[in-house]
Design a protein around this motif. Sequence first.
Motif, PDB file in Angstrom:
ATOM      1  N   GLU A 193     -34.416 -37.265  82.292  1.00 16.99           N
ATOM      2  CA  GLU A 193     -33.005 -37.000  82.004  1.00 16.99           C
ATOM      3  C   GLU A 193     -32.597 -35.587  82.398  1.00 16.99           C
ATOM      4  N   THR A 194     -33.540 -34.646  82.312  1.00 16.07           N
ATOM      5  CA  THR A 194     -33.311 -33.267  82.737  1.00 16.07           C
ATOM      6  C   THR A 194     -34.426 -32.886  83.701  1.00 16.07           C
ATOM      7  N   VAL A 195     -34.065 -32.216  84.784  1.00 15.86           N
ATOM      8  CA  VAL A 195     -35.057 -31.850  85.791  1.00 15.86           C
ATOM      9  C   VAL A 195     -35.059 -30.335  85.981  1.00 15.86           C
ATOM     10  N   ILE A 196     -36.245 -29.756  85.896  1.00 17.78           N
ATOM     11  CA  ILE A 196     -36.435 -28.336  86.172  1.00 17.78           C
ATOM     12  C   ILE A 196     -36.912 -28.192  87.615  1.00 17.78           C
ATOM     13  N   ALA A 250     -40.961 -29.397  73.568  1.00 16.42           N
ATOM     14  CA  ALA A 250     -39.957 -28.410  73.160  1.00 16.42           C
ATOM     15  C   ALA A 250     -38.586 -28.808  73.690  1.00 16.42           C
ATOM     16  N   ASP A 251     -37.520 -28.282  73.074  1.00 12.51           N
ATOM     17  CA  ASP A 251     -36.195 -28.534  73.642  1.00 12.51           C
ATOM     18  C   ASP A 251     -36.097 -27.778  74.958  1.00 12.51           C
ATOM     19  N   ILE A 252     -35.157 -28.173  75.800  1.00 16.92           N
ATOM     20  CA  ILE A 252     -35.116 -27.685  77.168  1.00 16.92           C
ATOM     21  C   ILE A 252     -34.990 -26.168  77.238  1.00 16.92           C
ATOM     22  N   GLN A 253     -34.151 -25.566  76.393  1.00 16.86           N
ATOM     23  CA  GLN A 253     -33.977 -24.120  76.493  1.00 16.86           C
ATOM     24  C   GLN A 253     -35.241 -23.376  76.079  1.00 16.86           C
ATOM     25  N   ALA A 254     -35.932 -23.891  75.049  1.00 22.09           N
ATOM     26  CA  ALA A 254     -37.191 -23.272  74.637  1.00 22.09           C
ATOM     27  C   ALA A 254     -38.220 -23.376  75.761  1.00 22.09           C
ATOM     28  N   ASN A 255     -38.208 -24.508  76.455  1.00 22.26           N
ATOM     29  CA  ASN A 255     -39.124 -24.698  77.577  1.00 22.26           C
ATOM     30  C   ASN A 255     -38.810 -23.721  78.708  1.00 22.26           C
ATOM     31  N   ILE A 256     -37.517 -23.585  79.026  1.00 16.71           N
ATOM     32  CA  ILE A 256     -37.097 -22.642  80.070  1.00 16.71           C
ATOM     33  C   ILE A 256     -37.473 -21.211  79.678  1.00 16.71           C
ATOM     34  N   ASP A 257     -37.249 -20.864  78.405  1.00  9.85           N
ATOM     35  CA  ASP A 257     -37.608 -19.524  77.923  1.00  9.85           C
ATOM     36  C   ASP A 257     -39.101 -19.266  78.106  1.00  9.85           C
ATOM     37  N   GLY A 258     -39.910 -20.276  77.777  1.00  7.96           N
ATOM     38  CA  GLY A 258     -41.356 -20.136  77.919  1.00  7.96           C
ATOM     39  C   GLY A 258     -41.766 -19.930  79.364  1.00  7.96           C
ATOM     40  N   MET A 259     -41.098 -20.649  80.267  1.00  2.20           N
ATOM     41  CA  MET A 259     -41.410 -20.490  81.687  1.00  2.20           C
ATOM     42  C   MET A 259     -41.028 -19.100  82.188  1.00  2.20           C
ATOM     43  N   ASN A 260     -39.878 -18.618  81.754  1.00  2.00           N
ATOM     44  CA  ASN A 260     -39.452 -17.282  82.181  1.00  2.00           C
ATOM     45  C   ASN A 260     -40.389 -16.205  81.649  1.00  2.00           C
ATOM     46  N   GLU A 261     -40.909 -16.399  80.443  1.00  2.00           N
ATOM     47  CA  GLU A 261     -41.891 -15.460  79.906  1.00  2.00           C
ATOM     48  C   GLU A 261     -43.170 -15.501  80.737  1.00  2.00           C
ATOM     49  N   ALA A 262     -43.550 -16.715  81.160  1.00  3.64           N
ATOM     50  CA  ALA A 262     -44.755 -16.854  81.986  1.00  3.64           C
ATOM     51  C   ALA A 262     -44.600 -16.131  83.315  1.00  3.64           C
ATOM     52  N   ILE A 263     -43.398 -16.201  83.897  1.00  8.93           N
ATOM     53  CA  ILE A 263     -43.127 -15.523  85.166  1.00  8.93           C
ATOM     54  C   ILE A 263     -43.335 -14.021  85.027  1.00  8.93           C
ATOM     55  N   GLU A 264     -42.869 -13.471  83.915  1.00  4.92           N
ATOM     56  CA  GLU A 264     -42.950 -12.024  83.704  1.00  4.92           C
ATOM     57  C   GLU A 264     -44.391 -11.527  83.678  1.00  4.92           C
ATOM     58  N   ALA A 265     -45.309 -12.416  83.326  1.00  4.02           N
ATOM     59  CA  ALA A 265     -46.711 -12.006  83.194  1.00  4.02           C
ATOM     60  C   ALA A 265     -47.484 -12.098  84.503  1.00  4.02           C
ATOM     61  N   VAL A 266     -46.847 -12.582  85.562  1.00 11.29           N
ATOM     62  CA  VAL A 266     -47.539 -12.831  86.830  1.00 11.29           C
ATOM     63  C   VAL A 266     -47.122 -11.798  87.875  1.00 11.29           C
ATOM     64  N   HIS A 267     -48.119 -11.178  88.513  1.00  8.98           N
ATOM     65  CA  HIS A 267     -47.868 -10.301  89.655  1.00  8.98           C
ATOM     66  C   HIS A 267     -48.499 -10.941  90.887  1.00  8.98           C
ATOM     67  N   CYS A 268     -47.765 -10.905  91.991  1.00  9.72           N
ATOM     68  CA  CYS A 268     -48.202 -11.641  93.180  1.00  9.72           C
ATOM     69  C   CYS A 268     -48.455 -10.713  94.354  1.00  9.72           C
ATOM     70  N   GLY A 269     -49.550 -10.954  95.067  1.00  8.97           N
ATOM     71  CA  GLY A 269     -49.859 -10.243  96.305  1.00  8.97           C
ATOM     72  C   GLY A 269     -49.958 -11.236  97.451  1.00  8.97           C
ATOM     73  N   GLN A 270     -49.554 -10.821  98.641  1.00  4.98           N
ATOM     74  CA  GLN A 270     -49.598 -11.679  99.822  1.00  4.98           C
ATOM     75  C   GLN A 270     -50.060 -10.861 101.013  1.00  4.98           C
ATOM     76  N   ILE A 271     -50.818 -11.497 101.893  1.00  6.08           N
ATOM     77  CA  ILE A 271     -51.303 -10.820 103.093  1.00  6.08           C
ATOM     78  C   ILE A 271     -50.932 -11.650 104.313  1.00  6.08           C
ATOM     79  N   THR A 272     -50.291 -11.001 105.268  1.00  8.94           N
ATOM     80  CA  THR A 272     -49.919 -11.650 106.517  1.00  8.94           C
ATOM     81  C   THR A 272     -49.953 -10.613 107.626  1.00  8.94           C
ATOM     82  N   LYS A 273     -49.809 -11.071 108.854  1.00  8.33           N
ATOM     83  CA  LYS A 273     -49.833 -10.161 109.997  1.00  8.33           C
ATOM     84  C   LYS A 273     -48.424  -9.722 110.369  1.00  8.33           C
TER      85      LYS A 273
END
Length: 548
Positions: A380-383, A428-451
């Motif tokens: 019914e709701t898609v993230i 969880a309700d949708i907003q709580a789920n979205i909040d949890g995902m946004n918190e998870a994003i904040e904890a991740v740092h990303c590195g990438q290597i290309t030419k």
Amino acid sequence: MALIKIDGRILKNMFVGGSNEVTRNTGALNALNVFPVPDGDTGTNMGHTVRAAAKEAIAGVSPNIAAVAKAASNGALRGARGNSGVILSQLFRGFARGLEGKSVANAEELAEALAKSSEMAYKAVMKPKEGTMLTIGRAMAEAAHEVAFDEQDVAECLSFVVEKSDKMLQKTPQMLPVLKQAGVVDSGGMGIVLFLKGALAALNESGDIELIETVDESAEQVVAGEINPDDIKFAYCTEFLIELSSAGHSPGHSQNAEETLRAYLPTIGDSVVVIEDAGLVKVHVHTNNPGKAMEKALQFGMLVNIKIDNMKAQNADLSPTDFSTSNEPPKAVGIVAVASGAGTVELFKGLGAGYVIEGGQSMNPSAEDIARAIDRVNAETVIVLPNNKNITLTAEQAGKLTKKSVRVVPTKNVPQGVACMVANDESADIQANIDGMNEAIEAVHCGQITKAVRDTVLNGIDIKEGDFLCIYDGEIAFVRKSLQSAARALADHMLKPGGDIVSVYHGEGATADSAEKLGEYIAQKHPDIEFEVYDGGQPIYSYVMSVE
């Protein structure tokens, strides 16, 4: 002979001519990417968008200029890819709005349509920046107004618009320091100028111009856009239709209704969808004040098909046919993810994504591609997890093409998307789920290597073609001459602030063995770190790393 007015046939040719010019210059537009990485695809995205617009314009049988502009707008909306494509689709949409009700248009009327075009494009971007394609769209509209009231010849007017827009394009490096440092003009702005030049060349063609659809795929390369979601919690899912004609409103009045509601509803809620079609306006909003939403809507007509659900209390008892063609009962929340590389796609599927769109760097999916994926998910709701800054705005656009409730979590890379999949809590309700995902994003740092694909100097770093670029959280941190030295240096750089888990996704140019050797190095230097290796198979980036 002066061309005083143009009709739908001429406008079709102009759309095709503009599209062909962008298509011919796809590689050149891609090469204007600020970062010297092989993923700059402004030309690719704009090309897909203008070709979709031109195809719809050609398919129409009406010689009415308003009908042709509307068809092109619909095509651009559905074919839009990347931020540049979405903004371009809004330029088309505003242009069509400005020509509503007209069978032909003179220079002054076209100038008014271009003003509407620029206005709508600025509204589409939450934080507009000057020195971008928005600036060129505005320059285009201002030039049209400057000349149209003195010069009646449409060709002369458009020639002036092209000249002024091109001059503004050359000024973009003075408006954005990052452009000046890289020694390039804005790629999206260049795309608009090219489209205008193609449209001008097509203006006086007597016969129909053939649309060019073939593009050198090897030239396709990504620029970034940014959008931030509203994280406030709203309890009531509110939907209704407005019958504009029932209150004596003409169908054209829907323009006012749509714009007013698009501006007002985000002030009282989120997950806003406002779509107008043939005298009806479909409204969807999550809010704590359904009454305010309906009171505002009543200004424009009668409300029908009213539906209000308390998302905290409701059960997943909706009919499957409301949300999916599947016979399975719908889930409360489903996830669509965008990913490239066979291993990365399988990883998202294994973590529970309802649908994975294969795309990302150098192959951004269109708004319609994402909308189709949303409709395939039996929920019914898609993230939506775009996993790329350049796809976020397209994902937001896709939400307007489906009847489902769509939430976009603005993941900028695959590690952030994976973190969101792990954080997903269907109970969880949708907003709580979205909040949890946004918190998870904040904890991740990303590195990438290309030419690096060209020589440049960026942020004081001297970069040579063939150097390995070490990118940390979207910024080039440093360069190295070999892949493994780059990977080790980037890992050390990312772990300076600390961390518990390092994940490495190896792709083009790297192997499982080289990734394991990198793991051995990390284990020796950082013995308390947990290390995970995935065969991502992603193109362009030899390694994608994350630290949590």
